[in-house]
Every structure is written in C-alpha cells, then in structure tokens.
Design a protein around this motif. Sequence first.
Motif, PDB file in Angstrom:
ATOM      1  N   ASP A   1       0.485  -0.932   0.356  1.00  0.00           N
ATOM      2  CA  ASP A   1       0.359   0.178   0.101  1.00  0.00           C
ATOM      3  C   ASP A   1       1.145   1.262   0.232  1.00  0.00           C
ATOM      4  N   VAL A   2       0.441   1.473  -1.088  1.00  0.00           N
ATOM      5  CA  VAL A   2       1.447   2.991  -1.533  1.00  0.00           C
ATOM      6  C   VAL A   2       1.166   4.496  -1.323  1.00  0.00           C
ATOM      7  N   ASP A   3       2.077   5.314  -1.288  1.00  0.00           N
ATOM      8  CA  ASP A   3       1.389   7.115  -1.540  1.00  0.00           C
ATOM      9  C   ASP A   3       2.809   7.698  -1.968  1.00  0.00           C
ATOM     10  N   ASP A   4       2.889   9.276  -1.579  1.00  0.00           N
ATOM     11  CA  ASP A   4       3.968  10.166  -1.692  1.00  0.00           C
ATOM     12  C   ASP A   4       4.917  10.077  -0.492  1.00  0.00           C
ATOM     13  N   ASP A   5       5.574   9.305  -0.437  1.00  0.00           N
ATOM     14  CA  ASP A   5       6.743   9.837   0.901  1.00  0.00           C
ATOM     15  C   ASP A   5       6.809  11.225   0.809  1.00  0.00           C
ATOM     16  N   VAL A   6       7.622  11.680  -0.271  1.00  0.00           N
ATOM     17  CA  VAL A   6       7.988  13.225   0.484  1.00  0.00           C
ATOM     18  C   VAL A   6       7.262  13.806   0.431  1.00  0.00           C
ATOM     19  N   ARG A   7       5.469  13.755   0.412  1.00  0.00           N
ATOM     20  CA  ARG A   7       4.263  14.723   1.078  1.00  0.00           C
ATOM     21  C   ARG A   7       4.064  14.437   1.968  1.00  0.00           C
TER      22      ARG A   7
ATOM     23  N   GLN B   1       6.714   6.545  -4.181  1.00  0.00           N
ATOM     24  CA  GLN B   1       5.946   5.308  -3.548  1.00  0.00           C
ATOM     25  C   GLN B   1       7.181   4.175  -2.629  1.00  0.00           C
ATOM     26  N   VAL B   2       7.991   4.840  -1.822  1.00  0.00           N
ATOM     27  CA  VAL B   2       8.621   4.526  -1.439  1.00  0.00           C
ATOM     28  C   VAL B   2       8.417   3.352  -0.257  1.00  0.00           C
ATOM     29  N   GLY B   3       7.037   2.731   0.116  1.00  0.00           N
ATOM     30  CA  GLY B   3       6.712   1.510   0.571  1.00  0.00           C
ATOM     31  C   GLY B   3       7.051   0.293  -0.632  1.00  0.00           C
ATOM     32  N   VAL B   4       6.977   0.165  -1.525  1.00  0.00           N
ATOM     33  CA  VAL B   4       7.928  -0.558  -2.635  1.00  0.00           C
ATOM     34  C   VAL B   4       8.518  -1.546  -2.022  1.00  0.00           C
ATOM     35  N   LEU B   5       9.658  -0.602  -1.255  1.00  0.00           N
ATOM     36  CA  LEU B   5      11.317  -1.379  -0.475  1.00  0.00           C
ATOM     37  C   LEU B   5      10.948  -1.065   0.643  1.00  0.00           C
ATOM     38  N   CYS B   6       9.884   0.117   1.172  1.00  0.00           N
ATOM     39  CA  CYS B   6       9.667  -0.504   3.319  1.00  0.00           C
ATOM     40  C   CYS B   6       9.015  -1.891   3.353  1.00  0.00           C
ATOM     41  N   ALA B   7       8.294  -2.414   1.413  1.00  0.00           N
ATOM     42  CA  ALA B   7       7.547  -3.337   1.960  1.00  0.00           C
ATOM     43  C   ALA B   7       8.683  -4.919   2.153  1.00  0.00           C
ATOM     44  N   ALA B   8       9.432  -4.377   1.439  1.00  0.00           N
ATOM     45  CA  ALA B   8      10.510  -5.649   1.146  1.00  0.00           C
ATOM     46  C   ALA B   8      11.378  -6.009   2.585  1.00  0.00           C
ATOM     47  N   ALA B   9      11.916  -4.729   2.776  1.00  0.00           N
ATOM     48  CA  ALA B   9      13.061  -4.269   3.849  1.00  0.00           C
ATOM     49  C   ALA B   9      12.264  -5.266   5.413  1.00  0.00           C
ATOM     50  N   HIS B  10      10.785  -4.791   5.679  1.00  0.00           N
ATOM     51  CA  HIS B  10       9.727  -5.113   7.253  1.00  0.00           C
ATOM     52  C   HIS B  10       9.968  -6.541   6.254  1.00  0.00           C
TER      53      HIS B  10
ATOM     54  N   ALA C   1       5.797   2.755   4.823  1.00  0.00           N
ATOM     55  CA  ALA C   1       6.844   3.440   4.736  1.00  0.00           C
ATOM     56  C   ALA C   1       6.983   3.896   6.241  1.00  0.00           C
ATOM     57  N   ARG C   2       5.803   4.409   6.834  1.00  0.00           N
ATOM     58  CA  ARG C   2       5.217   4.438   8.319  1.00  0.00           C
ATOM     59  C   ARG C   2       5.476   3.361   8.872  1.00  0.00           C
ATOM     60  N   ARG C   3       4.686   2.518   8.555  1.00  0.00           N
ATOM     61  CA  ARG C   3       4.043   1.218   9.554  1.00  0.00           C
ATOM     62  C   ARG C   3       5.803   1.065   9.564  1.00  0.00           C
ATOM     63  N   PHE C   4       6.360   0.746   8.742  1.00  0.00           N
ATOM     64  CA  PHE C   4       7.868  -0.458   9.153  1.00  0.00           C
ATOM     65  C   PHE C   4       8.706   1.261   9.788  1.00  0.00           C
ATOM     66  N   GLN C   5       9.006   2.255   9.628  1.00  0.00           N
ATOM     67  CA  GLN C   5       9.566   2.828  10.885  1.00  0.00           C
ATOM     68  C   GLN C   5       9.004   2.507  11.440  1.00  0.00           C
TER      69      GLN C   5
END
Length: 372
Positions: free
Chosen positions: A29-35, A240-249, A41-45
Amino acid sequence: MATNVVVDLRSDTITKPTEAMRAAMAAADVDDDVRDGDPTARRFQAEMAALMGKEAALFVPSGTMANLVSVLVHCDVRGSEVILGDDSHIHLYENGGISTIGGVHPTTVRSNPDGTMDIDKIVAAIRRPDVIYYPTTRLICLENTHVNSGGKCLSVEYTDKVGEIAKSHGLKLHIDGARIFNASVALGVPVGRLVKAADSVSVCLSKGLGAPVGSVIVGSKAFIDKAKILRKTLGGGMRQVGVLCAAAHVAVRDSVEKLADDHRRAKALAEGLNKMEQFTVDSTSVETNMVFFDIVDSRISSYKLCQILEKHNVHVNPRSPKSVRLVLHYHISDSDVQYALTCFEKVVEELLTGGAKIEHLADGTSKNSYGY
C-alpha cells in the motif's frame, strides 16, 4: 570441476530478495512519501524504531546516506568535529562525505584488532571547548559489527562506556550499525539493548538481511525530524517508497533468525581453510559472517588465487596481495561451503604445479568490495 554451482563470497550485499519480499513489494500500500507520507513506510519505520528502542526512524536509500545524514544532524555547525576509528567505514569508504558535504572535521583514533578504540584515547581526542583554535568536538562514532576487523562485535558493556563518556562531555554517540543484527545474534543481546547508549543508529537492510535496497536511521523524534530534511536535501526523498519498505519489513521479519547459520558456516569455512598449509586464519576470531585469511605461501598471491577461483564459479575478493576476505549470507548453504573449500584446494594445486593459466590483470588487482 565443471559445475553450475556459483558460490559468491564477495559480500553480503549481493543477496537477492526472496519470493516473500517480492510478493510484499507487489502488494504494498503506497503513497507519496515526500508529501504526506507513505503508509507502508510509516508502519515499517515505526516498527524499526520500536525494535531498536528509539522514538522514531527514517528509511533512506543507502548506508552511506544513513551515516552522512546522522553525522550532519549531530554536527549541524560547519567546523564541528567527529571522533571515529582510523579504519572505520565512515572514514574510509564513504567518499569523505562528512567533510566535503557537511564541513565536519574527522579526528581518528587507532582501531584495535577487535574493532574498539581505547577509551582513554577517545577521551584524549575530545577538544577543550575553551580553546578557540580547535574545532568543536560534537560526536563520537562506533561501528558494529566492525568490517575491517573481520566482522567483530562491540559488546554492550563497551558501547555503554563510550556512551557514558559522550554524555559526560556533552557529545552525541552515533553507531554505524550496518550489520548490527549480526552483532545482536552473535552476542545474544537484544538489538535495542545493544544500541541503548546511542543517540542514533544506522541499520543496513540490504546486506545479510537481504532486502533489495535501503537502510534505516533511528533516534529521537527531534533527530529524525532534522534527518528527514537532510534526506530531502541530499536527494534521498523518494515517492512510493513503500514498495521498498515492504521488502525491508519481510527481511527483518524473516532473515534475522538466519544470521546464526551464516555465522556457523563462516566458522566452518575458516576451519576448513586453516587446514590448508598455504593459508592461515584464526578461526576463533570469526564472530559473525566474515572470514579474513592470510596466504603464507610466497608462490601464491591473492589476486591469482581469486582469479582462478572465479573460473570455478567461486567469487571472492582480495584485501591485499596476501590476504582475502570472504563474506557469508543466506544464499550460501553448507554444501556451498564444502564446494568452496574443495575449489580452494584444487586452485592451490593448480597454482603450485603451474597448471593454472593466469590472465593478465592490467592494474594488478581484481574486483574489490571496498569494505562493504
């Protein structure tokens, strides 16, 4: 020894994402992480901050950026000084970014073979704040595990002591924890306890943990608020950095428990190499997933050894003309270790009997991992 087996021991940075990681990336589930921020990303962080015992965390593209941002947040006045080991990763392998970009002056303390710096030497390196011709010491950096000592672990007692010194002098403590989970597993200490004394920690997700990209920085909320601004300044803000954070999780969830196997196989590899009279390695010094060994036979150079090993699909890096670094990771099985040892024996025989055809190396070297 024709085979389809490829044993890549150059670094744990060569790990590929698992099918579970790829599936998580596809479903993220992604969105614009810069905005407004990316939900994954928020969940993973938040998970990483809790795991490391800190208030907040920030995903960044690389370990180099993680360390650079951390140092620059702590040393936010140009001309600040950081104390760090003379063979630390930040000092040797990160393009001098703290100086060229941040205007931060490094003062090095000699690193011991176990990756520590002597406490009294750290204290002696701290500048007197009332002397106007000195830079102002603001930060101490440690590295755990310590790559140039062969993946040695810094103990919680040592880290706590350095933290006490930093606090007593009004300084901050940053830990380059690229492989901090390896240290946690090897020492049997929860990762949050291991970094309790630190004001900030960088954690690489794309080495032994196997995520495709990224590192995370942890620290106080105020620290991470400043780090987020610097991340943007350095071009590290991603959409949409959640694509990467999902793998990191998935990497953190699934791979930490595999690190003990990497350590066990590194020990087995070291013991096997030590049985060959052309090599010497102190297998008792192998604490995590790295093996450094020396070549004691004058007829063999590390460059020739690595070049011929590559013909047998065993990829390794020379550290110097007479030493080699091997790094274990979750793509390396027990049978891969045995295959590699067989190849070492075979290649030594080829080199000593003149049966190996050595191709010219223009610069006298082969590919090097440069500390990673």
